[in-house]
Design a protein around this motif. Structure first.
Motif, PDB file in Angstrom:
ATOM      1  N   ILE A  11       0.883  -1.176   0.000  1.00 10.82           N
ATOM      2  CA  ILE A  11       0.000   0.000   0.000  1.00 10.82           C
ATOM      3  C   ILE A  11       0.913   1.216   0.000  1.00 10.82           C
ATOM      4  N   ARG A  12       0.821   2.026  -1.049  1.00  7.75           N
ATOM      5  CA  ARG A  12       1.721   3.182  -1.121  1.00  7.75           C
ATOM      6  C   ARG A  12       1.121   4.260  -2.022  1.00  7.75           C
ATOM      7  N   PRO A  13       1.572   5.508  -1.844  1.00  2.39           N
ATOM      8  CA  PRO A  13       1.035   6.599  -2.668  1.00  2.39           C
ATOM      9  C   PRO A  13       1.483   6.490  -4.119  1.00  2.39           C
ATOM     10  N   GLY A  14       0.694   7.100  -5.019  1.00  3.62           N
ATOM     11  CA  GLY A  14       0.981   7.068  -6.454  1.00  3.62           C
ATOM     12  C   GLY A  14       2.365   7.564  -6.810  1.00  3.62           C
ATOM     13  N   GLY A  15       2.893   8.490  -6.020  1.00  2.00           N
ATOM     14  CA  GLY A  15       4.225   9.036  -6.275  1.00  2.00           C
ATOM     15  C   GLY A  15       5.323   7.988  -6.128  1.00  2.00           C
ATOM     16  N   ARG A  16       5.006   6.886  -5.447  1.00  2.36           N
ATOM     17  CA  ARG A  16       5.983   5.807  -5.266  1.00  2.36           C
ATOM     18  C   ARG A  16       5.567   4.553  -6.037  1.00  2.36           C
ATOM     19  N   LEU A  17       4.721   4.752  -7.033  1.00  3.53           N
ATOM     20  CA  LEU A  17       4.163   3.639  -7.790  1.00  3.53           C
ATOM     21  C   LEU A  17       5.241   2.728  -8.372  1.00  3.53           C
ATOM     22  N   GLY A  18       6.288   3.331  -8.911  1.00  2.00           N
ATOM     23  CA  GLY A  18       7.334   2.572  -9.587  1.00  2.00           C
ATOM     24  C   GLY A  18       8.176   1.698  -8.674  1.00  2.00           C
ATOM     25  N   GLU A  19       8.043   1.878  -7.369  1.00  3.91           N
ATOM     26  CA  GLU A  19       8.794   1.044  -6.421  1.00  3.91           C
ATOM     27  C   GLU A  19       8.057  -0.290  -6.286  1.00  3.91           C
ATOM     28  N   GLU A  20       8.237  -1.146  -7.284  1.00  2.00           N
ATOM     29  CA  GLU A  20       7.393  -2.325  -7.479  1.00  2.00           C
ATOM     30  C   GLU A  20       7.051  -3.124  -6.220  1.00  2.00           C
ATOM     31  N   HIS A  21       8.026  -3.440  -5.413  1.00  2.00           N
ATOM     32  CA  HIS A  21       7.755  -4.293  -4.261  1.00  2.00           C
ATOM     33  C   HIS A  21       8.033  -3.576  -2.944  1.00  2.00           C
ATOM     34  N   ALA A  22       7.706  -2.283  -2.934  1.00  2.00           N
ATOM     35  CA  ALA A  22       7.821  -1.500  -1.697  1.00  2.00           C
ATOM     36  C   ALA A  22       6.424  -1.321  -1.117  1.00  2.00           C
ATOM     37  N   THR A  23       6.353  -1.160   0.195  1.00  2.90           N
ATOM     38  CA  THR A  23       5.044  -1.024   0.827  1.00  2.90           C
ATOM     39  C   THR A  23       4.962   0.281   1.604  1.00  2.90           C
ATOM     40  N   TRP A  24       4.142   0.314   2.657  1.00  2.00           N
ATOM     41  CA  TRP A  24       3.866   1.593   3.309  1.00  2.00           C
ATOM     42  C   TRP A  24       5.121   2.229   3.894  1.00  2.00           C
ATOM     43  N   GLY A  25       5.070   3.580   4.012  1.00  2.00           N
ATOM     44  CA  GLY A  25       6.191   4.329   4.572  1.00  2.00           C
ATOM     45  C   GLY A  25       5.743   5.145   5.772  1.00  2.00           C
ATOM     46  N   ASP A  26       6.446   6.238   6.031  1.00  3.79           N
ATOM     47  CA  ASP A  26       6.177   7.068   7.214  1.00  3.79           C
ATOM     48  C   ASP A  26       5.304   8.274   6.899  1.00  3.79           C
ATOM     49  N   GLY A  27       4.847   8.386   5.646  1.00  2.00           N
ATOM     50  CA  GLY A  27       4.121   9.587   5.244  1.00  2.00           C
ATOM     51  C   GLY A  27       2.623   9.542   5.489  1.00  2.00           C
ATOM     52  N   HIS A  28       1.927  10.518   4.872  1.00  2.00           N
ATOM     53  CA  HIS A  28       0.466  10.623   4.946  1.00  2.00           C
ATOM     54  C   HIS A  28      -0.085  10.602   3.519  1.00  2.00           C
ATOM     55  N   TYR A  29      -1.300  10.145   3.385  1.00  2.00           N
ATOM     56  CA  TYR A  29      -1.965  10.183   2.077  1.00  2.00           C
ATOM     57  C   TYR A  29      -2.631  11.536   1.896  1.00  2.00           C
ATOM     58  N   ASN A  30      -2.631  12.019   0.651  1.00  2.00           N
ATOM     59  CA  ASN A  30      -3.172  13.343   0.369  1.00  2.00           C
ATOM     60  C   ASN A  30      -4.134  13.328  -0.807  1.00  2.00           C
ATOM     61  N   LYS A  31      -5.116  14.211  -0.723  1.00  2.11           N
ATOM     62  CA  LYS A  31      -6.069  14.389  -1.812  1.00  2.11           C
ATOM     63  C   LYS A  31      -5.314  14.706  -3.102  1.00  2.11           C
ATOM     64  N   GLY A  32      -5.755  14.126  -4.214  1.00  2.09           N
ATOM     65  CA  GLY A  32      -5.126  14.404  -5.494  1.00  2.09           C
ATOM     66  C   GLY A  32      -4.078  13.386  -5.900  1.00  2.09           C
ATOM     67  N   GLU A  33      -3.600  12.601  -4.938  1.00  2.83           N
ATOM     68  CA  GLU A  33      -2.618  11.557  -5.275  1.00  2.83           C
ATOM     69  C   GLU A  33      -3.253  10.198  -5.004  1.00  2.83           C
ATOM     70  N   PRO A  34      -3.293   9.325  -6.028  1.00  3.55           N
ATOM     71  CA  PRO A  34      -3.941   8.029  -5.813  1.00  3.55           C
ATOM     72  C   PRO A  34      -3.136   7.144  -4.861  1.00  3.55           C
ATOM     73  N   VAL A  35      -3.802   6.141  -4.318  1.00  3.57           N
ATOM     74  CA  VAL A  35      -3.150   5.175  -3.437  1.00  3.57           C
ATOM     75  C   VAL A  35      -3.180   3.809  -4.130  1.00  3.57           C
ATOM     76  N   PHE A  36      -2.019   3.200  -4.244  1.00  2.00           N
ATOM     77  CA  PHE A  36      -1.886   1.875  -4.858  1.00  2.00           C
ATOM     78  C   PHE A  36      -2.082   0.817  -3.778  1.00  2.00           C
ATOM     79  N   LEU A  37      -2.905  -0.168  -4.086  1.00  2.00           N
ATOM     80  CA  LEU A  37      -3.241  -1.211  -3.118  1.00  2.00           C
ATOM     81  C   LEU A  37      -3.106  -2.576  -3.794  1.00  2.00           C
ATOM     82  N   GLU A  38      -2.221  -3.431  -3.290  1.00  2.24           N
ATOM     83  CA  GLU A  38      -2.099  -4.809  -3.784  1.00  2.24           C
ATOM     84  C   GLU A  38      -1.786  -5.692  -2.584  1.00  2.24           C
ATOM     85  N   LEU A  39      -2.607  -6.691  -2.380  1.00  2.00           N
ATOM     86  CA  LEU A  39      -2.443  -7.508  -1.176  1.00  2.00           C
ATOM     87  C   LEU A  39      -3.004  -8.897  -1.409  1.00  2.00           C
TER      88      LEU A  39
END
Length: 382
Positions: free
Chosen positions: A207-235
């Motif tokens: 689960i990660r923000p759209g800005g980190r989409l290309g990090e294929e096998h990376a997951t959540w970080g220390d940030g916050h989700y924001n309006k205007g940026e999609p959230v990628f979800l694969e589980l």
């Protein structure tokens, strides 16, 4: 961690089919080191696979499972298809295996070994081959091929895993909001996964923000989700090592018109793949069905390395079934068979005409393809 999830008849059937493969190759015995394959042939479900497990299977006679001596209780509780031989930590599984092969009188004979698995390091294989006089043959892929077609017992586990995937994804989507902490969303997701009866998955959730989409096998970080940026979800939920992954793109607040339009194409392409999954079809034909929808939508410049891959047993650190991926690629001659299960991905990200992503687990049953994961498709707006 758990009791053996398989009946004795199921394990026996697998061993019979595998031994037929050894006979075909004129082998006197085989050693399996892939954690996924050792699990498939024994039902041993624990976290001890970080250390080598060597399952020795003679053409005739008793199987022997070699790993660390401290795993005796787990092995003897769960494994009925092999005798346990534990090695002390002052030696390696290769030292013990070399002695066992001599006891079994298969020295100087033809022995199969899985060359291509992360479960067998170069050092361990070298040590084994230097201590045991044999003619070694690569049997990588032998059991992996058998695993592609799921039995009724396996299909039941995958359906349970799919229910958990749906519940976990719904919990994640419910927690995603403008300003939501990435870690809080992950906690809601994994909490739901565990509470609904899930076992630890091979990896993820991703689960990660759209800005980190290309990090294929990376997951959540220390940030916050924001309006205007999609959230990628694969589980994926997991039950007794069986997985049923899904993926979605989640929009916060609103969805752009082009993303809504592309979501319809993504769904259409997904449906085309499902319709193409038929016994006797080649994997490349399935991929072509996906690409045709994309081409017809005016995106013929867009290509993917695959539109999905075979899925089922997964040991950490993956749910893909080992350290290689059996993909539905444009050039694959893999024959589709009843009982196969796939993580089907319809991915249109960075196409220049909007972004969306949809993936589900699909099982080919006697009555046709069944989409196991039932979470709503996009566009998803929270």
């Amino acid at each position: 961690m758990h009791d053996n999830p398989f009946s004795d008849a199921e394990i026996e059937q697998r061993l019979t089919r595998m031994r037929a493969g050894l006979q075909l190759r004129k082998l006197d015995a085989a050693i399996f080191a892939s954690p996924e394959n050792v699990f498939y042939l024994t039902g041993l479900d624990h976290w001890g696979y970080f250390a080598p497990h060597l399952l020795i299977v003679p053409l005739v006679g008793e199987n022997i499972l070699i790993t660390r001596a401290m795993e005796r209780v787990s092995v003897e509780k769960q494994v009925r298809s092999a005798q346990f031989r534990g090695h002390p930590d002052s030696e390696t599984a290769a030292d013990m295996a070399a002695r066992v092969l001599k006891e079994m009188r298969v020295v100087a004979k033809n022995i199969g070994l899985e060359f291509w698995t992360s479960g067998l390091s170069f050092g361990l294989a070298s040590s084994l081959q230097s201590q045991a006089d044999a003619r070694w043959h690569d049997i990588s892929g032998l059991v992996d091929q058998l695993r592609l077609v799921k039995s009724a017992e396996e299909q039941a586990l995958m359906r349970r895993a799919a229910r958990i995937s749906d519940v976990a994804a719904e919990a994640a989507i419910a927690a995603i909001a403008d300003g939501a902490k990435e870690s809080d969303v992950a906690a809601a997701c994994t909490g739901a996964m565990i509470r609904s009866g899930g076992h630890p998955p091979g990896f993820g959730p991703f689960i990660r923000p759209g800005g980190r989409l290309g990090e294929e096998h990376a997951t959540w970080g220390d940030g916050h989700y924001n309006k205007g940026e999609p959230v990628f979800l694969e589980l994926s939920g997991c039950v007794s090592r069986y997985h049923a992954p899904l993926g979605r793109l989640v929009h916060i607040g609103s969805v752009r018109d082009e993303d809504a339009r592309i979501a319809a194409i993504v769904r259409q392409a997904f449906d085309a793949v499902v319709s193409a999954i038929k016994p006797g079809t080649k994997a490349k034909t399935v991929y072509a069905a996906w690409q045709q929808v994309v081409d017809d939508a005016g995106l013929s410049h867009y290509r993917r390395h695959h539109c999905g891959y075979c899925v089922g047993i997964g040991q950490p650190p993956s749910w893909t079934g080992g350290n290689s991926v059996t993909g539905l690629r444009h050039d694959s001659d893999l024959e589709i068979k009843t009982g196969m299960s796939f993580h089907i991905l319809s991915w249109l990200m960075g196409s220049g005409k909007g972004d969306d992503f949809l993936s589900n687990t699909v099982l080919l049953t006697e009555s046709g393809p069944e989409v196991l994961t039932r979470l709503k498709s996009g566009p998803i707006v929270v």
